[in-house]
Design a protein around this motif. Sequence first.
Motif, PDB file in Angstrom:
ATOM      1  N   ALA A   1       1.803  18.968   0.546  1.00  0.00           N
ATOM      2  CA  ALA A   1       0.557  19.522  -0.010  1.00  0.00           C
ATOM      3  C   ALA A   1      -0.037  18.657  -1.120  1.00  0.00           C
ATOM      4  N   ILE A   2       0.030  17.332  -0.922  1.00  0.00           N
ATOM      5  CA  ILE A   2      -0.543  16.404  -1.892  1.00  0.00           C
ATOM      6  C   ILE A   2      -1.947  16.023  -1.420  1.00  0.00           C
ATOM      7  N   PRO A   3      -2.989  16.353  -2.172  1.00  0.00           N
ATOM      8  CA  PRO A   3      -4.352  16.025  -1.735  1.00  0.00           C
ATOM      9  C   PRO A   3      -4.597  14.521  -1.756  1.00  0.00           C
ATOM     10  N   CYS A   4      -5.413  14.065  -0.819  1.00  0.00           N
ATOM     11  CA  CYS A   4      -5.681  12.635  -0.670  1.00  0.00           C
ATOM     12  C   CYS A   4      -7.184  12.366  -0.655  1.00  0.00           C
ATOM     13  N   ALA A   5      -7.551  11.209  -1.172  1.00  0.00           N
ATOM     14  CA  ALA A   5      -8.956  10.800  -1.216  1.00  0.00           C
ATOM     15  C   ALA A   5      -9.095   9.366  -0.733  1.00  0.00           C
ATOM     16  N   ILE A   6     -10.279   9.044  -0.211  1.00  0.00           N
ATOM     17  CA  ILE A   6     -10.637   7.669   0.126  1.00  0.00           C
ATOM     18  C   ILE A   6     -11.630   7.171  -0.912  1.00  0.00           C
TER      19      ILE A   6
ATOM     20  N   GLU B   1       3.711  12.878   5.505  1.00  0.00           N
ATOM     21  CA  GLU B   1       4.565  13.310   4.394  1.00  0.00           C
ATOM     22  C   GLU B   1       3.734  13.893   3.260  1.00  0.00           C
ATOM     23  N   ALA B   2       2.607  13.252   2.963  1.00  0.00           N
ATOM     24  CA  ALA B   2       1.729  13.769   1.913  1.00  0.00           C
ATOM     25  C   ALA B   2       1.230  15.163   2.275  1.00  0.00           C
ATOM     26  N   ARG B   3       0.836  15.345   3.520  1.00  0.00           N
ATOM     27  CA  ARG B   3       0.360  16.658   3.977  1.00  0.00           C
ATOM     28  C   ARG B   3       1.484  17.690   3.909  1.00  0.00           C
ATOM     29  N   LYS B   4       2.661  17.314   4.339  1.00  0.00           N
ATOM     30  CA  LYS B   4       3.818  18.220   4.325  1.00  0.00           C
ATOM     31  C   LYS B   4       4.100  18.721   2.919  1.00  0.00           C
TER      32      LYS B   4
ATOM     33  N   VAL C   1      -8.055  10.331  11.644  1.00  0.00           N
ATOM     34  CA  VAL C   1      -7.296  10.761  10.466  1.00  0.00           C
ATOM     35  C   VAL C   1      -8.182  11.428   9.410  1.00  0.00           C
ATOM     36  N   THR C   2      -9.405  11.743   9.756  1.00  0.00           N
ATOM     37  CA  THR C   2     -10.324  12.348   8.780  1.00  0.00           C
ATOM     38  C   THR C   2      -9.725  13.578   8.126  1.00  0.00           C
ATOM     39  N   ASP C   3      -9.034  14.396   8.894  1.00  0.00           N
ATOM     40  CA  ASP C   3      -8.512  15.666   8.380  1.00  0.00           C
ATOM     41  C   ASP C   3      -7.416  15.492   7.329  1.00  0.00           C
ATOM     42  N   TYR C   4      -6.894  14.294   7.186  1.00  0.00           N
ATOM     43  CA  TYR C   4      -5.862  14.063   6.176  1.00  0.00           C
ATOM     44  C   TYR C   4      -6.455  13.902   4.773  1.00  0.00           C
ATOM     45  N   PHE C   5      -7.764  13.739   4.694  1.00  0.00           N
ATOM     46  CA  PHE C   5      -8.378  13.424   3.406  1.00  0.00           C
ATOM     47  C   PHE C   5      -9.276  14.561   2.920  1.00  0.00           C
ATOM     48  N   ASN C   6      -8.970  15.042   1.724  1.00  0.00           N
ATOM     49  CA  ASN C   6      -9.751  16.111   1.114  1.00  0.00           C
ATOM     50  C   ASN C   6     -11.096  15.605   0.628  1.00  0.00           C
ATOM     51  N   VAL C   7     -11.141  14.325   0.276  1.00  0.00           N
ATOM     52  CA  VAL C   7     -12.324  13.744  -0.361  1.00  0.00           C
ATOM     53  C   VAL C   7     -12.567  12.342   0.197  1.00  0.00           C
ATOM     54  N   ILE C   8     -13.835  12.030   0.486  1.00  0.00           N
ATOM     55  CA  ILE C   8     -14.258  10.654   0.784  1.00  0.00           C
ATOM     56  C   ILE C   8     -15.397  10.346  -0.181  1.00  0.00           C
TER      57      ILE C   8
ATOM     58  N   VAL D   1       4.202  -3.016  -2.097  1.00  0.00           N
ATOM     59  CA  VAL D   1       4.822  -2.750  -0.804  1.00  0.00           C
ATOM     60  C   VAL D   1       4.055  -3.502   0.277  1.00  0.00           C
ATOM     61  N   GLU D   2       4.681  -3.637   1.433  1.00  0.00           N
ATOM     62  CA  GLU D   2       3.990  -4.237   2.575  1.00  0.00           C
ATOM     63  C   GLU D   2       3.470  -3.176   3.523  1.00  0.00           C
ATOM     64  N   ARG D   3       4.064  -1.988   3.479  1.00  0.00           N
ATOM     65  CA  ARG D   3       3.602  -0.871   4.306  1.00  0.00           C
ATOM     66  C   ARG D   3       3.932   0.433   3.589  1.00  0.00           C
ATOM     67  N   LEU D   4       3.115   1.439   3.837  1.00  0.00           N
ATOM     68  CA  LEU D   4       3.213   2.662   3.040  1.00  0.00           C
ATOM     69  C   LEU D   4       4.508   3.436   3.282  1.00  0.00           C
ATOM     70  N   ASP D   5       5.077   3.342   4.477  1.00  0.00           N
ATOM     71  CA  ASP D   5       6.291   4.115   4.710  1.00  0.00           C
ATOM     72  C   ASP D   5       7.526   3.504   4.063  1.00  0.00           C
ATOM     73  N   GLU D   6       7.339   2.433   3.275  1.00  0.00           N
ATOM     74  CA  GLU D   6       8.424   1.966   2.401  1.00  0.00           C
ATOM     75  C   GLU D   6       8.602   2.915   1.217  1.00  0.00           C
ATOM     76  N   LEU D   7       7.593   3.754   0.991  1.00  0.00           N
ATOM     77  CA  LEU D   7       7.576   4.648  -0.162  1.00  0.00           C
ATOM     78  C   LEU D   7       8.070   6.039   0.220  1.00  0.00           C
ATOM     79  N   ASP D   8       8.791   6.660  -0.695  1.00  0.00           N
ATOM     80  CA  ASP D   8       9.189   8.060  -0.542  1.00  0.00           C
ATOM     81  C   ASP D   8       8.196   8.908  -1.335  1.00  0.00           C
ATOM     82  N   VAL D   9       7.491   9.793  -0.648  1.00  0.00           N
ATOM     83  CA  VAL D   9       6.419  10.569  -1.284  1.00  0.00           C
ATOM     84  C   VAL D   9       6.918  11.345  -2.485  1.00  0.00           C
TER      85      VAL D   9
END
Length: 216
Positions: A108-113, A103-106, A129-136, A202-210
């Motif tokens: 266009a929300i950048p993500c970091a670790i 959902e974040a990728r869809k 899942v490396t490709d999901y993260f713009n920054v580590i 939350v207990e899991r991330l998909d409880e959240l609406d991006v």
Amino acid sequence: MKKGFIFDLDGVITDTAKYHYLAWKDLASSIGIEIDLVFNEQLKGISRMDSLERILVHGGKEQAFTLAEKEALAHQKNTHYVELLQALTPADLLPGVKAFLDEARKNAIPCAIASASKNAPFILDKLEVTDYFNVIVDPATLKKGKPDPEIFLKAAELLGISAKEAIGFEDAQAGLDGIKAANMFAVGVFSGEELHGADLLVERLDELDVLDLIRR
């Protein structure tokens, strides 16, 4: 509007705590110190050397080793830990993580670790899942560990956004304190440890609406 997501790794994206525990328990036992799962809770979210120092204090051996010997012990633990990590697969992603990252990728929300783990790139590769993260964020580039906010501020800087434009995700109190100290919106991911100060729990991330989340 929020413009980026910053994630801890262990306990948020995957659960490698069991491997950390096994490796630390083996290392501690080799130097005559016994640790259990209750003590292990103190090691979550902090650096390798800080974890070792806590174990040595716990065993009354904080003065028993030189810095070089401590570094060798930490290396020994990490070698064992990485051996255990060889078993990781995409099936070890925590429930809901892949859907949330999609959902974040869809949108266009950048993500970091932002993890204290120096093994984060290896773990993300094993999870595919490396490709999901713009920054580590490389913890070796930092001066202070969690609960200091430095790692979260660095992640926001590398994403090209301000701290107020970021949302941080953590399962450990030390990390959550770091997110709040960075003046970020904090999502606590409950994994058994009682958390204080989160803006959302939350207990899991998909409880959240991006989309709802980035409007906060």
